[in-house]
Design a protein around this motif. Structure first.
Motif, mmCIF file in Angstrom:
data_model
loop_
_atom_site.group_PDB
_atom_site.id
_atom_site.type_symbol
_atom_site.label_atom_id
_atom_site.label_comp_id
_atom_site.label_asym_id
_atom_site.label_seq_id
_atom_site.Cartn_x
_atom_site.Cartn_y
_atom_site.Cartn_z
ATOM 1 N N SER A 1 -0.019 8.152 -10.541
ATOM 2 C CA SER A 1 -0.323 6.734 -10.760
ATOM 3 C C SER A 1 -0.788 6.024 -9.501
ATOM 4 O O SER A 1 -1.454 4.985 -9.578
ATOM 5 N N GLY A 2 -0.408 6.551 -8.327
ATOM 6 C CA GLY A 2 -0.715 5.860 -7.089
ATOM 7 C C GLY A 2 0.087 4.598 -6.900
ATOM 8 O O GLY A 2 -0.246 3.756 -6.063
ATOM 9 N N SER A 3 1.166 4.459 -7.680
ATOM 10 C CA SER A 3 1.963 3.239 -7.628
ATOM 11 C C SER A 3 3.438 3.581 -7.796
ATOM 12 O O SER A 3 3.798 4.721 -8.101
ATOM 13 N N GLU A 4 4.291 2.572 -7.619
ATOM 14 C CA GLU A 4 5.727 2.788 -7.652
ATOM 15 C C GLU A 4 6.200 3.355 -8.987
ATOM 16 O O GLU A 4 5.697 2.979 -10.048
ATOM 17 N N THR A 5 7.166 4.257 -8.901
ATOM 18 C CA THR A 5 7.845 4.768 -10.085
ATOM 19 C C THR A 5 9.321 4.392 -9.961
ATOM 20 O O THR A 5 9.753 3.802 -8.968
ATOM 21 N N THR A 6 10.098 4.743 -10.964
ATOM 22 C CA THR A 6 11.541 4.546 -10.866
ATOM 23 C C THR A 6 12.246 5.645 -11.635
ATOM 24 O O THR A 6 11.620 6.382 -12.403
ATOM 25 N N LEU A 7 13.549 5.750 -11.413
ATOM 26 C CA LEU A 7 14.397 6.722 -12.099
ATOM 27 C C LEU A 7 15.451 5.944 -12.865
ATOM 28 O O LEU A 7 16.157 5.114 -12.285
ATOM 29 N N LEU A 8 15.541 6.187 -14.165
ATOM 30 C CA LEU A 8 16.463 5.439 -15.016
ATOM 31 C C LEU A 8 17.283 6.376 -15.882
ATOM 32 O O LEU A 8 16.827 7.467 -16.242
ATOM 33 N N MET B 1 0.854 -1.192 0.000
ATOM 34 C CA MET B 1 0.000 0.000 0.000
ATOM 35 C C MET B 1 0.889 1.240 0.000
ATOM 36 O O MET B 1 1.688 1.446 0.912
ATOM 37 N N ILE B 2 0.786 2.060 -1.043
ATOM 38 C CA ILE B 2 1.594 3.265 -1.153
ATOM 39 C C ILE B 2 1.053 4.330 -0.189
ATOM 40 O O ILE B 2 -0.130 4.635 -0.178
ATOM 41 N N SER B 3 1.936 4.863 0.636
ATOM 42 C CA SER B 3 1.579 6.000 1.486
ATOM 43 C C SER B 3 2.450 7.176 1.065
ATOM 44 O O SER B 3 3.100 7.136 0.031
ATOM 45 N N ASN B 4 2.460 8.217 1.858
ATOM 46 C CA ASN B 4 3.272 9.411 1.587
ATOM 47 C C ASN B 4 2.790 10.193 0.366
ATOM 48 O O ASN B 4 3.534 10.973 -0.209
ATOM 49 N N ILE B 5 1.564 9.951 -0.052
ATOM 50 C CA ILE B 5 0.947 10.770 -1.089
ATOM 51 C C ILE B 5 -0.440 11.185 -0.603
ATOM 52 O O ILE B 5 -1.029 10.517 0.253
#
Length: 498
Positions: A316-323, A1-5
């Motif tokens: 998105s409410g979901s994980e992102t990444t940096l590439l 569960m994503i928090s901090n948003i």
């Protein structure tokens, strides 16, 4: 569960010009709320029943009501033409994201006393918002029936999360950029313009705090969780997990103790070269684990990289990444695995890579390893702690928000996909495909001086991202996208390349 948003609750307030029947706005508001709750979560919205706003006093009463009911976003709904002064004063005094939309006429059989003229009223509303320097979100087609307006409000949620999130965000930065990483230059003036707070600390502060966490009683539980995530048996756990757990607790405690009055937090750290010398591991895996909690941690002190990741989290409410937009796909890989199987030219493809900061649930066969690039200049056992695996195939949005060296906000966004093609390489890495990527890369990314880091949302979110970027103040001309074939960039040679 994503928090901090943020969790957004939109107060729906209907307005009515006093020469129109208020009952028309009331009925249309009720129909809008019914349409929304039939399609979406009732918890997203609050129907303000106190009054239909016709005057400034009505505005004050409605404002108090939505505040008392915990609304952190607002929809001003023109049930008819609407009172341009009172409705824009409501927007002025509400502290949070605001949208305007309006009711369409329902039937040709009710265009005498049942006509609302809100199509006209939206023009006056937009003019008065500009007079008062109020930034409000107005949908692309802002006049609709109950169901259409319900969809507009739902589309507003990710935009509102970005706006509210940034206005309550602190970015904590440790250390200057590594040498030769001027591309991660971060003029912080634009952070303040976005209402983002920034706290800049040194690597020594972080190292001192890490030392104080040695022997922390919580470390065994974090090691247990790491081992479970990575599938290690009890007797096969690498010793580095204890160091990584100690570091994870250091970052989490720092974030909690230093976010101050802000509700949300993001981090960015300098991950090399001195990091390995002092900590004797690399932080990549821990960065990925904090992202699972909704706390982006960009490497190489890329402040606008972590800001971009946070924007993607809110959308998105979901994980992102940096590439890194890292390397070209080898021709033989394209010929063998892509050509004729997917609708992409060779120049549409590239590899997105980072040492190992992508969440394990986004990778095929995730595993912990050492960072090969850093091991070329450091002992290998000082470079343990990176998470590796090919990024899972699926839809993506590649994007970034950046402050230019001369302090202008500039961004890009492109939808594409990660292809189900084995990379045969190391790190968190995938074969990406975006239509007309070659031209986009040359005429926007290079042409507009973007750095090598790009953020990734796992899904197609270009529409919401574009609206959010505009709403937070990025000029439309400064938002780049991958132009279709035949649609020239402003500096693209009309006769083609030499």
């Amino acid at each position: 569960m994503i928090s901090n948003i943020p969790v957004i609750k939109v107060g729906i307030v209907a307005v009515s010009r006093d020469c129109f029947p208020a009952s028309l706005a009331k009925t249309r508001r009720e129909n809008l709320v019914k349409a929304y709750t039939a399609k979406y979560a009732a918890a997203d919205i609050y129907e303000c029943p106190v009054t239909i706003i016709e005057s400034e006093i009505d505005m004050v009463n409605a404002l108090k009501d939505v505040q008392d009911h915990g609304c952190n976003a607002l929809c001003v709904y023109l049930g008819n033409f609407g009172p341009e002064i009172s409705e824009t004063l409501l927007a002025k005094h509400f502290d949070g994201p605001i949208m305007f939309c309006a009711a369409a006429e329902e039937s040709q059989n009710d265009l005498m006393d049942g006509r609302g003229d809100a199509y006209c009223g939206m023009l006056n509303a937009s003019y008065n918002l500009a007079l008062r320097n109020i930034k409000a979100y107005i949908p692309e087609s802002p006049v609709g029936n109950a169901g259409e307006c319900a969809d507009m409000i739902h589309d507003f949620l990710p935009v509102a999360r970005v706006k509210y999130g940034l206005e309550n965000l602190k970015i904590i930065s440790f250390g200057p950029r590594p040498a030769n990483f001027l591309a991660c230059n971060a003029p912080i003036k634009q952070l303040y313009n976005l209402n983002v707070e920034i706290e800049e600390e040194s690597e020594l502060d972080l190292f001192e705090s890490y030392g104080k966490h040695e022997g922390d009683k919580r470390i065994p539980d974090v090691v247990e969780d790491m081992a479970h995530e990575m599938g290690y048996a009890d007797d096969k756990r690498p010793e580095m997990l204890t160091k990584l757990a100690q570091y994870e607790l250091t970052l989490l405690d720092w974030a909690e103790e230093h976010k101050g009055y802000r509700k949300f937090v993001a981090l960015t750290t300098k991950c090399w070269p001195a990091f390995q010398d002092m900590f004797k591991f690399v932080p990549c895996y821990v960065n990925s684990r904090l992202m699972r909690r909704g706390i982006p941690v960009s490497c190489e002190v890329d402040i606008y990289g972590t800001l971009s990741e946070y924007i993607g989290l809110c959308i998105s409410g979901s994980e992102t990444t940096l590439l890194d937009i890292n390397n070209s796909v080898p021709h033989d890989m394209y010929e063998e695995s892509i050509k004729g199987k997917f609708d992409y030219k060779f120049t549409d493809t590239f590899m997105g890579f980072h040492c190992g900061n992508t969440c394990s649930n986004l990778l095929n066969q995730p595993h912990l390893s050492f960072q090969r690039i850093m091991a070329r200049t450091h002992p290998q056992d000082w470079c343990d702690g990176t998470i590796e695996g090919d990024i899972k195939a699926g839809e993506i949005t590649f994007y970034r928000l950046q402050s230019t060296a001369d302090n202008r906000l500039r961004a890009y966004a492109a939808e594409g996909e990660v292809l189900p093609v084995a990379t045969k390489s190391f790190g968190s890495i995938g074969v990406f495909a975006i239509h007309e990527m070659g031209r986009f890369y040359r005429y926007w990314l290079i042409g507009k001086n973007f750095p090598h880091h790009g953020a990734v949302m796992f899904g197609h979110y270009g529409k919401a991202l574009y609206e959010a970027l505009k709403y937070i103040g990025v000029e439309p001309a400064e938002i780049g996208y991958n132009h279709a074939a035949g649609d020239r960039y402003e500096d693209e040679n009309p006769w083609g390349t030499l």
